[in-house]
Design an enzyme around this catalytic site. Sequence first.
Site, short mmCIF file in Angstrom:
data_model
loop_
_atom_site.label_atom_id
_atom_site.label_comp_id
_atom_site.label_asym_id
_atom_site.label_seq_id
_atom_site.Cartn_x
_atom_site.Cartn_y
_atom_site.Cartn_z
N CYS A 383 0.93 -1.30 -0.14
CA CYS A 383 0.11 0.17 -0.05
C CYS A 383 0.90 1.40 -0.08
O CYS A 383 1.63 1.60 -0.98
CB CYS A 383 -1.08 0.09 1.16
SG CYS A 383 -2.56 0.68 0.78
N HIS A 509 -3.58 -5.02 0.42
CA HIS A 509 -2.77 -5.73 1.67
C HIS A 509 -2.83 -7.23 1.73
O HIS A 509 -3.88 -7.89 2.03
CB HIS A 509 -3.72 -5.25 2.62
CG HIS A 509 -3.58 -3.80 2.98
ND1 HIS A 509 -2.82 -3.46 4.17
CD2 HIS A 509 -4.14 -2.76 2.52
CE1 HIS A 509 -2.99 -1.82 4.25
NE2 HIS A 509 -3.68 -1.70 3.07
N GLU A 511 -1.59 -9.10 3.38
CA GLU A 511 -1.39 -9.70 4.78
C GLU A 511 -2.79 -10.13 5.44
O GLU A 511 -2.76 -11.19 6.21
CB GLU A 511 -0.52 -9.14 5.77
CG GLU A 511 -1.35 -7.54 5.88
CD GLU A 511 -1.34 -6.37 5.19
OE1 GLU A 511 -0.86 -6.60 3.73
OE2 GLU A 511 -1.48 -5.21 5.55
N1 GLN Z 1 -2.06 6.74 2.84
C1 GLN Z 1 -2.23 5.95 1.63
C2 GLN Z 1 -3.44 6.15 0.93
O1 GLN Z 1 -4.46 6.40 1.66
C3 GLN Z 1 -1.92 4.48 1.94
C4 GLN Z 1 -2.73 3.87 2.83
C5 GLN Z 1 -2.11 2.38 3.09
O2 GLN Z 1 -0.95 2.28 3.36
N2 GLN Z 1 -3.12 1.64 3.72
O3 GLN Z 1 -3.73 5.77 -0.35
#
Ligand code: GLN
Length: 539
Positions: A383, A509, A511
């Site tokens: 992410c 994600h 994970e």
């Molecule tokens: N802050 C980033 C976004 O909102 C990544 C979010 C995250 O890593 N879950 O796109």
Amino acid sequence: MAPTKYIFVLGGVTSSLGKGIISASLAKLIQARGYRVTIQKLDPYINVDPGTLNPYEHGECYVTEDGAETDLDLGHYERFLNDPTTQANNITTGRIYQTVIQKERRGDYLGETVQVIPHITDEIKKSIKVLGKTGDYDFVITEIGGTVGDIESLPYIEAVRQLRWEKEHDSLVIHLTLVPYLAAAGELKTKPTQHSVKSLLELGVQPEILVCRTEHPLNKGLKDKIALFCNVDSSEVIESIDTSTIYNVPILMAKEKLDQVALKKLHVETNLEADLTLWKGFLNRLKHPVDEVNIALVGKYVELKDSYKSINEAFIHGGVMNDSKVNVHMIHSESITEDNAKEKLEHMDGLVVAPGFGKRGIEGKIEAIRFVREQQIPFLGICLGMQCAVIEFARNVLKLKDAHSTEMDDQTKHPVIDLMLDQKKLEDKGGTMRLGKYPCEIKDGSKVFDIYGKKYVKERHRHRYEFNNEYKDQFNNAGMLPVGINTQDNLVEIIELENHPWFVGVQFHPEYKSTVNNPHPLFTGLIKAAKKYKHKVHK
Ligand code: GLN
């Protein structure tokens, strides 16, 4: 069909005794006998969901397939049961009140005074029974967050009391308490457990099984003593001794017969044996690794391990698949600079840059990524970690000097990571990110295609910002390949580097989907690549 059985797990004496793990372990044992079981967490705080909470408060925010932002215990439930949960598996006081207040405004209670009892408790009971009503489960295990004695838990305990009355033969209360060891006296002490049970009794709830967390074995005399003071049989006092891995807890609970005692109390007669073959196979490989790797995890919440719970568990799963111990080295992103990146990372066999929000620590993440990109060290960016890999590549390879994400710098000349149009219009912060499961198509012939071994995957998201498609060709031509695309919205979900043995960034994600039965291929792949790197470079 037999009615759904409801099991309530309440905690006493202190928090952090591991109610989530005990609930998940009991569920595992019941599932291993062939029953359908789900677990639910009721959180007494007033936030509608944990989505807007800082990870320091309750650890990571776990995201379900249907896009619910939930308590991290749901991650344990899924990792143990290998069965997806939904919004219905996590309810907070905020959500209960929100529903009741909406009903009141709609006029559903016209003429009535809306009160904690019965309106709030009714709504709590409804949230518990809703999972049973689906017809999908033989057992619903409901874990109540917090500790007996907390003011905010009272309506939940009252709801449990009412449900026990209503479902006398089909429900059960388990109380998880602490039996502390006093070093000075050289003794285990039962008094806190006695007091905790008394507090529950004052609220009209008699716990029927006591699971006692302890550092030392509970002998028969001690179990008898607890039983005598707490109106249970000695066989209903279950020892839960500290153990080196949470994955051992179902085995310990089976030895203590927690599942057998629970089923008996619920009048379930069964001669089905729990089949834990797969689980034991996993545990055996976990306990006897033949290799080890060192992986750096760069993030900004390093003081609290729970902030990256699912990532740490996914490392364990991926390690087992490679018969390798994974030594995770948490490195604070703010501590990494251009000058010290080498010193901090050169002994590592792999790097994961964690998800996150906001500007703090960004430059350290970018420096860490530059180092592993140049040194050909295996890398997984999750992410925000992927977004940082894109920014690093833009700045140092494409030479777009001030490239950034508009989350960190809304004036940047090169917004390589940017908000999608539908996000620009939003005002509310809670529950409005791109959340939950989205499909992704993987390019044939890419390295990621080999890692997954398939072309179509569905992964879970939690973010607002996206790879900016205006730069797609530039990246592609320079060797950062967009190899995973969400074909619905034409969004880049996965990037990989052409000239690197294992460099992958994912907007989702992975994970959240790694379980004991299904370790995630990206983590398995990363550890495999780290092993290869270690044997080639570090020998
Ligand atoms: N802050 C980033 C976004 O909102 C990544 C979010 C995250 O890593 N879950 O796109």
